[in-house]
Design an enzyme around this catalytic site. Structure first.
Site, mmCIF file in Angstrom:
data_model
loop_
_atom_site.group_PDB
_atom_site.id
_atom_site.type_symbol
_atom_site.label_atom_id
_atom_site.label_comp_id
_atom_site.label_asym_id
_atom_site.label_seq_id
_atom_site.Cartn_x
_atom_site.Cartn_y
_atom_site.Cartn_z
ATOM 1 N N ASP A 70 37.446 -39.538 -125.030
ATOM 2 C CA ASP A 70 36.015 -39.816 -124.858
ATOM 3 C C ASP A 70 35.516 -39.196 -123.548
ATOM 4 O OD1 ASP A 70 37.158 -41.534 -123.054
ATOM 5 O OD2 ASP A 70 36.088 -43.324 -123.718
ATOM 6 N N SER A 71 36.432 -38.611 -122.765
ATOM 7 C CA SER A 71 36.026 -37.816 -121.604
ATOM 8 C C SER A 71 35.148 -36.648 -122.050
ATOM 9 C CB SER A 71 37.257 -37.309 -120.842
ATOM 10 O OG SER A 71 38.179 -36.706 -121.728
ATOM 11 N N ASP A 109 40.052 -40.774 -129.669
ATOM 12 C CA ASP A 109 39.831 -41.836 -128.685
ATOM 13 C C ASP A 109 38.717 -42.764 -129.182
ATOM 14 O OD1 ASP A 109 40.518 -42.990 -126.302
ATOM 15 O OD2 ASP A 109 39.595 -41.448 -125.029
ATOM 16 N N LYS A 139 43.499 -43.890 -130.099
ATOM 17 C CA LYS A 139 43.849 -44.501 -128.814
ATOM 18 C C LYS A 139 42.761 -45.500 -128.472
ATOM 19 C CE LYS A 139 43.356 -42.228 -124.701
ATOM 20 N NZ LYS A 139 42.422 -43.109 -123.968
ATOM 21 N N GLU A 141 41.515 -48.395 -125.263
ATOM 22 C CA GLU A 141 41.757 -48.820 -123.887
ATOM 23 C C GLU A 141 41.946 -50.326 -123.779
ATOM 24 O OE1 GLU A 141 38.757 -47.366 -121.179
ATOM 25 O OE2 GLU A 141 39.076 -45.271 -121.761
ATOM 26 N N GLU A 206 47.187 -44.717 -116.718
ATOM 27 C CA GLU A 206 46.244 -43.898 -115.956
ATOM 28 C C GLU A 206 46.051 -44.445 -114.549
ATOM 29 O OE1 GLU A 206 42.632 -42.810 -117.993
ATOM 30 O OE2 GLU A 206 41.698 -42.042 -116.170
HETATM 31 N N1 LIG Z 1 37.070 -34.338 -116.198
HETATM 32 C C1 LIG Z 1 37.633 -35.543 -116.299
HETATM 33 N N2 LIG Z 1 38.937 -35.682 -115.979
HETATM 34 C C2 LIG Z 1 39.561 -36.893 -116.075
HETATM 35 O O1 LIG Z 1 40.767 -36.976 -115.768
HETATM 36 C C3 LIG Z 1 38.801 -37.991 -116.531
HETATM 37 C C4 LIG Z 1 37.443 -37.793 -116.871
HETATM 38 N N3 LIG Z 1 36.893 -36.567 -116.744
HETATM 39 N N4 LIG Z 1 36.680 -38.808 -117.352
HETATM 40 C C5 LIG Z 1 37.310 -40.046 -117.706
HETATM 41 C C6 LIG Z 1 38.373 -40.372 -116.768
HETATM 42 C C7 LIG Z 1 37.907 -40.647 -115.347
HETATM 43 N N5 LIG Z 1 39.023 -40.178 -114.590
HETATM 44 C C8 LIG Z 1 39.075 -40.130 -113.188
HETATM 45 C C9 LIG Z 1 38.057 -39.552 -112.456
HETATM 46 C C10 LIG Z 1 38.130 -39.492 -111.089
HETATM 47 C C11 LIG Z 1 39.209 -40.031 -110.402
HETATM 48 C C12 LIG Z 1 39.243 -39.966 -108.926
HETATM 49 O O2 LIG Z 1 39.247 -38.904 -108.354
HETATM 50 N N6 LIG Z 1 39.259 -41.110 -108.274
HETATM 51 C C13 LIG Z 1 39.301 -41.176 -106.797
HETATM 52 C C14 LIG Z 1 38.619 -42.391 -106.306
HETATM 53 C C15 LIG Z 1 37.147 -42.400 -106.525
HETATM 54 C C16 LIG Z 1 36.509 -43.686 -106.094
HETATM 55 O O3 LIG Z 1 37.119 -44.494 -105.386
HETATM 56 O O4 LIG Z 1 35.343 -43.895 -106.446
HETATM 57 C C17 LIG Z 1 40.716 -41.277 -106.313
HETATM 58 O O5 LIG Z 1 40.903 -41.043 -105.133
HETATM 59 O O6 LIG Z 1 41.598 -41.616 -107.092
HETATM 60 C C18 LIG Z 1 40.235 -40.627 -111.143
HETATM 61 C C19 LIG Z 1 40.166 -40.665 -112.527
HETATM 62 C C20 LIG Z 1 40.059 -39.703 -115.430
HETATM 63 N N7 LIG Z 1 39.335 -39.275 -116.607
HETATM 64 C C1 LIG Z 2 42.187 -38.976 -119.464
HETATM 65 C C2 LIG Z 2 42.611 -39.281 -120.868
HETATM 66 C C3 LIG Z 2 43.856 -40.101 -120.931
HETATM 67 C C4 LIG Z 2 41.493 -39.928 -121.619
HETATM 68 O O1 LIG Z 2 41.519 -41.063 -121.957
HETATM 69 C C5 LIG Z 2 40.335 -39.087 -121.963
HETATM 70 O O2 LIG Z 2 40.413 -37.881 -121.840
HETATM 71 O O3 LIG Z 2 39.317 -39.663 -122.373
#
Ligand SMILES: Nc1nc(=O)c2c([nH]1)NC[C@@H]1CN(c3ccc(C(=O)N[C@@H](CCC(=O)O)C(=O)O)cc3)CN21
Ligand SMILES: CC(C)C(=O)C(=O)O
Length: 343
Positions: A70-71, A109, A139, A141, A206
């Site tokens: 769903d990303s 998803d 899948k 969540e 995740e």
């Molecule tokens: N392009 C993309 N890639 C992804 O992996 C992804 C998506 N979209 N959309 C759904 C989720 C969201 N995801 C993510 C997105 C950002 C972080 C990230 O960088 N988090 C920061 C913290 C941000 C905060 O505290 O607000 C980190 O440091 O982990 C982690 C998972 C993983 N998934």
């Molecule tokens: C990041 C993966 C595991 C996901 O759930 C997605 O792409 O939506």
């Protein structure tokens, strides 16, 4: 077996040949072949894809599992989160993916709202993924063992997903790591065990600390697929656009997670290509003679020019009249646009 039936040429969009090739070469990943790979302690690969061309690439690379995540809402539809993605949007993308990928096990998803209201609706929506878009499993969540059991009992393979569950962002408050205290980590292990007992064939972990993912992986019989969960899971998953560096658009840069390794710089290549095309057209370097392949014989060309001479004057007069008409229309529009103050 279910995945083979769902790809049957009868009443399905899947062509007959890939089905036969799959049976003969046994290259199709199923929940069974995945379990066997996991038993041999071989790492499992999963990548997302959202359309026909990306599915072709993922298939060609020999990736085990293809997730239509769903990303898609964030990566392809420009949404801020995954919350607004609908079943119909998921099906639309899954159909395209299923036309491009035959070997990976295809996972759809389940979007927010498609499985929480009650288990019957969850099963109905799981069936939509199988029947309308040729997915091999779904899948969902969070820790919902009853829902998982309902869907698995209904004959659809389910992949679990715990840790950071982006659909719950309004509860969690942001895309951040989960299971970072001993108590929360223990909760994650308990959820994972419950999902396994409910019938999940694999589990996405995740954004959890490496040691937590390691303990969960060792505690489970089913494979774990990590994303931002360290090196000790049974396999890894990344988002297609992230890993290929297709996120050079400023909107996407905001969502580039720091656990993602970039294996290519496709976004930069796209930018360069488009800029070069624009420059070539404007400078008349393109198409030139090289890219103007359609010819006519000299005799036909000569005949054509002679034909043009017959009513040349008449056509030129018509053109002048039409030009005048269009010019006056342009001026009228320009006057309106600038509120009549600017000519
Ligand atoms: N392009 C993309 N890639 C992804 O992996 C992804 C998506 N979209 N959309 C759904 C989720 C969201 N995801 C993510 C997105 C950002 C972080 C990230 O960088 N988090 C920061 C913290 C941000 C905060 O505290 O607000 C980190 O440091 O982990 C982690 C998972 C993983 N998934
Ligand atoms: C990041 C993966 C595991 C996901 O759930 C997605 O792409 O939506």
């Amino acid at each position: 077996m279910l995945s083979l039936l769902s790809r049957s040429p009868i009443g399905s969009r899947a062509p007959l040949r890939p089905l036969l090739v799959n049976i003969l070469s046994r290259s199709k990943t199923t929940s069974l072949s995945l379990a066997a790979k996991h038993r041999r302690s071989e790492k499992i690969t999963m990548v997302t894809a959202y359309d026909y061309p990306s599915a072709l690439h993922v298939d060609r690379a020999g990736i085990d599992l293809l997730l239509v995540g769903d990303s898609v809402g964030m990566v392809e539809l420009g949404m801020e989160t995954t919350q607004k993605v609908t079943m119909d949007q998921m099906i639309h993308h899954c159909v395209a993916v299923s036309r491009g990928a035959t070997n990976p096990m295809l996972i759809g998803d389940m979007p927010l709202g498609s499985y929480e209201v009650n288990d019957e609706r969850a099963l109905e929506n799981a069936y939509r993924f199988i029947k309308e878009s040729n997915m091999d499993g779904v899948k969902l969540e969070g820790c919902r063992p009853n829902t998982v059991k309902k869907i698995v009992d209904g004959g659809v393979a389910v992949m679990g997903h715990v840790g950071l569950t982006p659909q719950a962002i309004s509860v969690i408050g942001g895309f951040r790591a989960q299971g970072r205290t001993a108590v929360k980590a223990r909760e994650l292990l308990d959820q994972s065990l419950e999902l396994q007992a409910a019938g999940c064939f694999a589990l996405v972990l995740e954004c959890v600390p490496g040691p937590v993912a390691k303990v969960i992986t060792e505690a489970l019989t089913i494979p774990t697929i990590g994303i931002g969960a360290g090196p000790h899971t049974s396999g890894q998953v990344l988002v297609y656009h992230d890993m290929l560096g297709m996120t050079s658009h400023p909107h996407h840069e905001a969502f580039m997670p720091k656990f993602c390794k970039q294996y290519a710089n496709v976004g930069e290549m796209i930018n360069k290509g488009l800029e070069q095309y624009k420059a070539d057209v404007e400078s008349e370097a393109f198409p030139g003679e090289t890219y103007s392949p359609y010819k006519m014989s000299e005799a036909e060309e000569k005949l054509f020019m002679e034909m043009m001479d017959i009513d040349k004057e008449e056509r030129e007069n018509e053109k002048i009249k039409l030009d005048e008409k269009l010019k006056s229309k342009d001026e009228y529009e320009a006057l309106n646009l600038y509120g009549g103050s600017k000519k």
